[in-house]
Design a protein around this motif. Sequence first.
Motif, PDB file in Angstrom:
ATOM      1  N   CYS A  53      14.616  -9.231   7.813  1.00 42.90           N
ATOM      2  CA  CYS A  53      13.372  -8.810   8.478  1.00 42.90           C
ATOM      3  C   CYS A  53      12.508  -7.945   7.549  1.00 42.90           C
ATOM      4  N   LEU A 110       8.667  -8.842   6.269  1.00 43.99           N
ATOM      5  CA  LEU A 110       7.549  -7.953   6.575  1.00 43.99           C
ATOM      6  C   LEU A 110       6.840  -7.512   5.291  1.00 43.99           C
ATOM      7  N   LEU A 162       4.690 -10.451   3.975  1.00 47.04           N
ATOM      8  CA  LEU A 162       3.480 -10.628   4.796  1.00 47.04           C
ATOM      9  C   LEU A 162       2.458  -9.532   4.507  1.00 47.04           C
ATOM     10  N   THR A 200      12.131  -2.077   9.756  1.00 41.42           N
ATOM     11  CA  THR A 200      12.800  -3.101  10.586  1.00 41.42           C
ATOM     12  C   THR A 200      14.203  -2.657  10.992  1.00 41.42           C
ATOM     13  N   ASN A 225      -1.148 -11.146  11.589  1.00 44.94           N
ATOM     14  CA  ASN A 225       0.090 -11.855  11.248  1.00 44.94           C
ATOM     15  C   ASN A 225       1.297 -10.918  11.262  1.00 44.94           C
ATOM     16  N   THR A 226       1.126  -9.707  10.728  1.00 48.02           N
ATOM     17  CA  THR A 226       2.231  -8.756  10.751  1.00 48.02           C
ATOM     18  C   THR A 226       2.473  -8.225  12.166  1.00 48.02           C
ATOM     19  N   PHE A 275       4.528 -10.836  13.934  1.00 50.59           N
ATOM     20  CA  PHE A 275       5.905 -10.825  13.431  1.00 50.59           C
ATOM     21  C   PHE A 275       6.671  -9.634  13.998  1.00 50.59           C
TER      22      PHE A 275
END
Length: 532
Positions: free
Chosen positions: A239, A243, A246, A270, A287-288, A291
């Motif tokens: 994860c 992250l 991204l 995370t 986008n983040t 996620f």
Amino acid sequence: MDILIDFANTVEDAWDFSGKYVLVGTSTEKLELFATSWKGRKSQHIIGIIKGNSADKWDIYTNRMYTNPPIQRSISWRDGQFTSRKKIFPNKISNLRGAVLKVVTFEWEPSVLYFRDKDGRMVYPFGIDIEVVSAIASVLNVTLQFVEPPPGELWGVATENGSWNGMVGMLSKNEGDIGLANLFLTLGRFGAVDYSAPYDAEVSCFLARTSPPAPKWKSLSLPFQMNVWLALLIGILSCGPVLYVLARASEKCGGENKLFQSFLFSELYTIGFHFRQALTAIPIRTNTQVFISFVGLYTFIITTAYGSNLTAFLTVIQTPSGMETIKELYKSGAEVSGLGGFFKGALASSVDPYLQGLADRFEAYGDLNRVWPQVLKGKSVYLHNRQFLEFVIATQFTEKGVSSVRIMKQCFSPYNIAMALQRHSPLKGKVDQVIGWMLESGLVRRWFLESFRRARRIQESRKVKEEDEEEEAESETTITKDEQQDTTVIPLTIDHLQGSFFILALGYIIGALVFGAEMCLRRSRNPKGSSE
């Protein structure tokens, strides 16, 4: 007549025990000798004819079963006809008129149990086998006299000269009429005794020690299986990098929060989700944000499931699984023990190679008190029928609902359970009929459950009495541990939570090791005397 009496006392010669015999004797004494001979006692239909006190009179005598005198005058023949209409060959077993039958037995739970007084003396027997023979006695109208075989001989074994000792020996010597105590119907005893119809069936099982509970610190890992922990580790490790990628890639679209563009921060961020940590930094880009939303949902489900399941594993004792199959027992190398050598023959005669191998490790004991310590230490497993093992577990090895021993799942060699009778016993036909009635009505299973409950009540009452006596002797009013634990809510102890303190201790150790590594690394970069 004398030659016939000698023949009747010869055991080996052929004789039709169900036949009907008419003898002409010179006196009642000779008829009595024949009726009390070995063959005469086991033949139900024998009549004797003796000349009466007049020229045209003949007295007809019939033998009596299990009572004295052994013969009695039934009817007479006079003037070309019988003096009454009595049956010449009546059924003499249907009503034995209170005759005494000796029952050879011994205490063998739960088939035969003894109710004892405070001094340990047997007051009366009870149990499945006792209920069965008592029902038969009620139908036959007989009185039962219970006798025991010599100490240590139990069912009996064949000696070197071909005779038997124990229960079988007493029946073969006519020292008892019926033998019972969870008696397996096997070919080895044929020739020494006859069997009744079977009234129960059992299988041979192994009694093994219950493995000790897993340490409480392992409870932290038990809520998830190993594959779940591996998947969770992959999620934790993946994860953060996703992250970070991204966040770095979002610079082309306007840029993400600078904190997320640090690999270390993204990983710790995370990881915080997995430990339900409050998060202060908020992602900017869509986008983040998407996620992180899915990461939050995934960690919420995982942590909720873990927390809910953890409570159960902290408060419930976890018993590891032990050997359950005959193959596993064979590979373990443990001793197989039994009472006497009966089961060694059963193992050796099996077609299963693993059972044959266990016969080589079989150890025969004469006293169960020598077997149980070996079983509790895990050095031996005890072989016997399931019904007996279930009773022993419930009455001797279960405390507060937890048993220290268990029955392995795989059993073998089913056996029928029957009574032993003297060879050619005239009782067999009627006994078999009564047993058939019992099986049809389901009484045998009912008697087993009643005997089981009764034995438990007796044992519990004895324990309560012993506890009361101890309390009176101590004269204390403190609350016992059992009373403290008998609540609806179980408070967690240090034993339940030892795993969390192990983690704390592990954190101390790892932190110290990292600190030491950093100090060493700093000294290597800045040797003594160099300028920074």
